[in-house]
Design an enzyme around this catalytic site. Structure first.
Site, PDB file in Angstrom:
ATOM      1  N   LYS A  10      51.954  27.983  12.604  1.00  0.00           N
ATOM      2  CA  LYS A  10      51.849  29.368  12.161  1.00  0.00           C
ATOM      3  C   LYS A  10      51.052  30.243  13.133  1.00  0.00           C
ATOM      4  O   LYS A  10      51.269  31.441  13.212  1.00  0.00           O
ATOM      5  CB  LYS A  10      51.218  29.439  10.771  1.00  0.00           C
ATOM      6  CG  LYS A  10      52.111  28.872   9.664  1.00  0.00           C
ATOM      7  CD  LYS A  10      53.342  29.730   9.462  1.00  0.00           C
ATOM      8  CE  LYS A  10      54.180  29.260   8.285  1.00  0.00           C
ATOM      9  NZ  LYS A  10      55.465  30.000   8.207  1.00  0.00           N
TER      10      LYS A  10
ATOM     11  N   GLU B 146      51.176  37.266   3.615  1.00  0.00           N
ATOM     12  CA  GLU B 146      51.461  36.419   2.462  1.00  0.00           C
ATOM     13  C   GLU B 146      51.249  34.985   2.908  1.00  0.00           C
ATOM     14  O   GLU B 146      51.317  34.688   4.097  1.00  0.00           O
ATOM     15  CB  GLU B 146      52.914  36.620   2.011  1.00  0.00           C
ATOM     16  CG  GLU B 146      53.958  35.778   2.775  1.00  0.00           C
ATOM     17  CD  GLU B 146      54.052  36.095   4.267  1.00  0.00           C
ATOM     18  OE1 GLU B 146      53.608  37.180   4.682  1.00  0.00           O
ATOM     19  OE2 GLU B 146      54.567  35.243   5.024  1.00  0.00           O
TER      20      GLU B 146
ATOM     21  N   SER C 195      55.326  20.289  12.011  1.00  0.00           N
ATOM     22  CA  SER C 195      54.846  21.670  12.043  1.00  0.00           C
ATOM     23  C   SER C 195      53.402  21.850  11.585  1.00  0.00           C
ATOM     24  O   SER C 195      52.803  22.884  11.856  1.00  0.00           O
ATOM     25  CB  SER C 195      55.769  22.546  11.191  1.00  0.00           C
ATOM     26  OG  SER C 195      55.815  22.048   9.871  1.00  0.00           O
TER      27      SER C 195
END
Lengths: 271, 387
Positions: B84, B106, B370
């Protein structure tokens, strides 16, 4: 009965202001909804915007969000709208307001044809941008349902004109940056959005002089009505303030009182 | 920067957001061409963010499957513990360039919230993160991390109280504060230009995979696999490999056995949500359905519009892994490779394990890992140890 757009246009021509009342369908039984419509009509409301619930209403503040969830929870669906709508539209010019996915899912022509059969003469879709409005205009022309577009304080000049040209029935002018509903203390000073709002009204009038211009979002007080009328708006749209009364014990009576005050403010001299 | 991917994508938003999206697209086009912006991004990625990340050959896991070699793209080693950051850092720099004073975001699993909180602190921007009540409860460590980084976490109690509703609330905040605030959207979803911007910033994953594969075995991988919620790590993995011979597979959350899960591509139909036309899980009238997955980061009824187009074009295959398969993959990776993965990429791992068995020993699979699993320890513990 004349369509909502025709009614608004005739009132504008006669120098009269208009008040549209938004009420979410499905949060109260049909009799109670229709009682509210009758009381609003008797108080001088020009038209009703029937809210149809969507699960993810991103343009709505807390009151309408809660109403949408409640309506869906109580099982209000398209079929229920189809049975309620004729009873509303036989009383007062009627628009339906909901989100784009509802139309995408049914198909735009079929959905507008349904609404037309129910007597609705306008449709308001907060997440429909002017660029995507073409299919709504062509299907709406066949079904006699006007797709109403929204302009916002941030809309650039050229864009306001594009939206004013693209809308049908009337132009929905969003009063300020924000979602629907009466705002809390941290919100923007109403005076701040005034220059932009005047700009929208002026810009729209330039390209469509006869088009009714109605201001909505956060309108709840007679002084709001007077201010927007003073800026040249042809009317106002009141949603959350009415909606929050709908479910209360003596709701219809209080709705009527509130509507009368707002209607009086419409007619007060301005300048 | 395409506005649409085939028929998918678009800009279905309230008019109030249109100027901000226009400004964002313009700003991004300029930043993309600006060597100074790119240099700063690369430098921070390297010195603060921990890039490049390794491409690790998981020998014991591969041996266990007895087929193809499995490589892990170690995005779990990025600062903050997930891919991210790649996007949060890029968009944070972009927000500063646009003169915004405030970031909102969010978050589902909390990883994007943490990444945004870190970037907000780094750049001195006030930061607020919307997170569903359900997710705050199941990803508590990340809530605490955000708060320690100086971010305000706003609990979302509407709707399903997960990622979808957190996006709704962030969009509403943005509508109200659009002049001062940048909405740092965390996945390759939402109205144009977000899906393109996020794909661009995340493509560093696939570029490094392509480069390191050539260095390590002189070829692209035979198969690349990534998990898909909104689909940001997957689009970042796939983008640089789209024009190669690599077979690409995206894995959605299947949820509990027999449930619908959150598999919008595999089980949904096209519709409009959060400003985009894309595959959605919706009922017969277009109301969005509640989703459920053990992995909060995949627990979303929509998906990035580019994935919808890649599915229709047949370039990427999309499949599902269940909660149980993901948990099994979690434990196997922990015990064979000494890595605790996040539950999101465990869905990709589960698919890699199935595929590896069917492939030859000289074939190579790359799985994008990830994120790391610290945030999921409570959830995993609740499901008990494997037998």
């Amino acid at each position: 009965m004349a369509s909502l757009g025709e009614t608004l246009t005739a009132r504008k021509r006669a120098g009269k202001g208009s008040l549209l009342a938004y009420l979410m369908a499905g949060t109260v039984p049909p009799e109670r909804y229709l009682e509210a419509v009758d009381r609003l009509r008797a108080s001088g409301v020009t038209g009703i915007e029937v809210g149809f619930p969507f699960s993810d209403p991103i343009a709505e503040g807390p009151v309408i969000q809660r109403a949408a969830s409640e309506s869906l929870r109580l099982g209000f669906r398209w079929e229920a709208l189809m049975s309620l709508l004729p009873q509303i539209s036989s009383r007062v010019p009627t628009a339906v307001m909901t989100y784009l996915n509802i139309f995408h899912h049914r198909g735009v022509p079929a959905a507008l044809e349904d609404l037309s059969r129910g007597g609705a003469t306008a449709v308001i879709i907060p997440d429909l941008p002017v660029e995507e409005a073409g299919p709504f205009r062509s299907a709406g022309k066949r079904s006699h349902v006007d797709p109403v577009l929204l302009a916002s304080p941030g809309s650039a000049h050229g864009r306001v004109e594009q939206i004013a040209r693209g809308t049908r029935g009337f132009l929905y002018v969003v009063s300020r940056y924000g979602t629907t509903g009466v705002v809390n203390a941290k919100a923007i000073d109403p005076a701040r959005s005034s220059p932009e709002l005047s700009g929208i009204l002026t810009g729209a009038r330039k390209v469509r002089p006869r088009l009714p211009l109605l201001v909505g979002f956060g309108v709840s007080q007679p002084e709001d009505v007077r201010r927007y009328r003073g800026m040249g708006a042809d009317g106002v749209i009141v949603g959350s303030a009415f909606q929050s009364l709908l479910t209360e014990a003596n709701g219809p009576g209080r709705l009527a009182d509130m509507a009368s005050d707002l209607v009086n403010a419409l007619e007060a001299p301005h300048g | 920067m395409p506005e649409r991917y085939g028929k998918y994508g678009g800009t279905y938003v309230p008019e109030t957001l249109v100027p901000a999206l226009t400004e964002l697209e313009k700003g991004w086009r300029a930043a993309r061409r600006d060597p100074k912006f790119q240099r700063e991004l690369r430098s921070l990625e390297a010195t603060w963010g921990g890039r490049p990340t390794p491409l690790y050959r998981a020998d014991r896991l591969s041996a266990e499957m007895g087929g193809a070699e499995i490589y892990l793209k170690r995005e779990d080693l990025v600062h903050g513990g997930a891919h991210k950051l790649n996007n949060a850092l890029g968009q944070g720099l972009l927000a500063r360039r646009l003169g915004k004073q405030r970031l909102i975001a969010e978050t589902g699993a909390g990883q994007h919230g943490v990444a945004t909180a870190m970037v907000g602190a780094l750049l001195g921007l006030r930061t607020e993160v919307y997170m569903g009540k359900v997710d705050m409860e199941r990803q508590r460590p990340n809530v605490q991390r955000m708060r320690l980084l100086g971010t305000t976490v706003r609990e979302v109690t509407q709707g399903t109280q997960t990622l979808k509703d957190a996006i709704n609330e962030a969009l509403r905040d943005w509508i109200s504060n659009v002049e001062s605030t940048h909405y740092l959207l965390g996945s390759a979803v939402g109205p144009h230009p977000f899906p393109s911007i996020v794909a661009d910033f995340q493509s560093v994953i696939g570029r490094e995979i392509a480069r390191d594969s050539h260095r390590r075995f002189g070829d692209v991988p035979d198969l690349a696999i990534a998990c898909v919620g909104g689909g940001s790590n997957a689009i970042g993995t796939f983008h640089p490999l789209l024009r190669t011979r690599t077979r690409l597979v995206g894995v959605e959350a299947g949820g509990a056995e027999g449930a619908m899960g959150a598999a919008s591509l595999s089980r949904g139909t096209p519709g409009i949500l959060h400003g985009m036309l894309t595959y959605l899980l919706q009922d017969a009238e277009g109301q969005i359905l509640p989703t459920e997955s053990i992995a909060p980061g995949l627990d979303y009824a929509g998906v990035g519009p580019e994935h919808s187009a890649l599915k229709d074009a047949g370039r990427v295959e999309y499949t599902v892994a269940t909660d149980e398969e993901a948990l099994h993959a979690f434990h196997l990776l922990a015990r064979t490779e000494g890595i605790l993965p996040a539950l999101e990429p465990c869905h990709a791992l589960a698919e890699a394990m199935k595929q590896a068995r069917k492939m030859r020993k000289d074939e190579r699979i790359v799985v994008t890992l990830s994120g790391r699993g610290d945030k999921d320890l409570e959830v995993v513990a609740r499901h008990g140890q494997p037998g």
